[in-house]
Design a protein around this motif. Sequence first.
Motif, short mmCIF file in Angstrom:
data_model
loop_
_atom_site.label_atom_id
_atom_site.label_comp_id
_atom_site.label_asym_id
_atom_site.label_seq_id
_atom_site.Cartn_x
_atom_site.Cartn_y
_atom_site.Cartn_z
N ALA A 1 -7.69 -37.24 70.45
CA ALA A 1 -6.99 -35.98 70.18
C ALA A 1 -6.46 -35.95 68.75
N ALA A 2 -5.92 -37.07 68.28
CA ALA A 2 -5.40 -37.13 66.92
C ALA A 2 -6.52 -36.96 65.90
N LEU A 3 -7.65 -37.62 66.13
CA LEU A 3 -8.78 -37.49 65.22
C LEU A 3 -9.33 -36.07 65.22
N LEU A 4 -9.38 -35.45 66.37
CA LEU A 4 -9.86 -34.07 66.48
C LEU A 4 -8.94 -33.14 65.72
N ALA A 5 -7.64 -33.34 65.84
CA ALA A 5 -6.68 -32.49 65.13
C ALA A 5 -6.84 -32.64 63.62
N LEU A 6 -7.11 -33.86 63.15
CA LEU A 6 -7.27 -34.08 61.71
C LEU A 6 -8.55 -33.45 61.18
N SER A 7 -9.58 -33.34 62.01
CA SER A 7 -10.85 -32.79 61.54
C SER A 7 -10.94 -31.28 61.70
N ALA A 8 -9.95 -30.67 62.35
CA ALA A 8 -9.97 -29.22 62.55
C ALA A 8 -9.74 -28.51 61.22
N PRO A 9 -10.32 -27.33 61.03
CA PRO A 9 -10.09 -26.61 59.77
C PRO A 9 -8.64 -26.19 59.63
N VAL A 10 -8.23 -26.05 58.39
CA VAL A 10 -6.87 -25.58 58.10
C VAL A 10 -6.94 -24.06 58.06
N TRP A 11 -6.20 -23.39 58.88
CA TRP A 11 -6.24 -21.94 58.94
C TRP A 11 -5.22 -21.36 57.98
N ALA A 12 -5.52 -20.21 57.48
CA ALA A 12 -4.62 -19.53 56.53
C ALA A 12 -3.32 -19.17 57.21
N ALA A 13 -2.30 -19.04 56.40
CA ALA A 13 -0.99 -18.64 56.91
C ALA A 13 -1.06 -17.21 57.41
N PRO A 14 -0.09 -16.79 58.20
CA PRO A 14 -0.07 -15.40 58.66
C PRO A 14 -0.09 -14.44 57.48
N ALA A 15 -0.37 -13.20 57.77
CA ALA A 15 -0.49 -12.17 56.73
C ALA A 15 0.68 -12.22 55.76
N HIS A 16 0.36 -12.06 54.48
CA HIS A 16 1.38 -12.07 53.44
C HIS A 16 2.17 -10.77 53.46
N THR A 17 3.42 -10.87 53.07
CA THR A 17 4.22 -9.68 52.81
C THR A 17 4.61 -9.73 51.34
N PHE A 18 4.76 -8.59 50.75
CA PHE A 18 5.02 -8.49 49.33
C PHE A 18 6.24 -7.61 49.12
N ASP A 19 7.20 -8.08 48.33
CA ASP A 19 8.40 -7.28 48.11
C ASP A 19 8.15 -6.12 47.16
N PHE A 20 7.02 -6.10 46.47
CA PHE A 20 6.74 -5.03 45.51
C PHE A 20 5.87 -3.91 46.09
N GLY A 21 5.47 -4.02 47.35
CA GLY A 21 4.68 -2.95 47.95
C GLY A 21 3.75 -3.45 49.03
N GLN A 22 2.76 -2.61 49.36
CA GLN A 22 1.82 -2.97 50.41
C GLN A 22 0.50 -2.26 50.18
N PRO A 23 -0.56 -2.80 50.81
CA PRO A 23 -1.87 -2.15 50.70
C PRO A 23 -1.84 -0.77 51.33
N ALA A 24 -2.72 0.09 50.86
CA ALA A 24 -2.81 1.46 51.39
C ALA A 24 -4.28 1.86 51.43
N SER A 25 -4.55 2.95 52.12
CA SER A 25 -5.93 3.46 52.14
C SER A 25 -6.16 4.31 50.90
N ALA A 26 -7.41 4.39 50.47
CA ALA A 26 -7.75 5.18 49.29
C ALA A 26 -7.35 6.64 49.47
N ALA A 27 -7.38 7.13 50.71
CA ALA A 27 -7.01 8.52 50.98
C ALA A 27 -5.54 8.80 50.66
N GLN A 28 -4.70 7.76 50.66
CA GLN A 28 -3.28 7.92 50.38
C GLN A 28 -2.96 7.90 48.89
#
Length: 177
Positions: free
Chosen positions: A11-38
């Motif tokens: 189990a320990a070896l399997l955990a070490l060989s598992a891929p590293v997943w990205a952190a949860p979605a980023h938040t930004f204090d200067f704004g956020q993504p939007a759709s082109a229509a906006q």
Amino acid sequence: MFLRESLMLAAALLALSAPVWAAPAHTFDFGQPASAAQASRSVEVVMGDMSFDPKTLQIKPGETIRFVLVNKGQLLHEFNLGDAAMHARHQQEMLQMQQSGMLTPTGIKEMSHGMTGMDHATMGHGMKHDDPNSVLVEPGKTAELTWTFNKATRLEFACNIPGHYQAGMVGKLTVSQ
């Protein structure tokens, strides 16, 4: 006892060989993504071999900008919104992607999963290039990024591919009334 220790070791070896997943979605204090229509307006940014044109941008708080990113250079480039500290951290991530062979001077290598990096899918080793404040643009291609800026601040737009920021591929973005 031997079986339990063997299972724990496995189990320990399997955990070490598992891929590293990205952190949860980023938040930004200067704004956020939007759709082109906006978008309240579009701004074209031309990427040269180690330059942005224009080099400075003025935006008002609350404004939603559709950035049209045209890569007229011979190299892969990135358009990334953030402050200097964010860019420094992202440059380290991009260096890891380059060292792993995922980034080439002109693009992102197709991974064995049958997915290209340009669709921002997982790119081997658990690394991703899918931050909402960033887009990669191959030579001769055009891409878009739409962002709502929620407060007055001073930011940079930059290419964080190793060496590009240091070669001057960074611009100033001021959000003010």
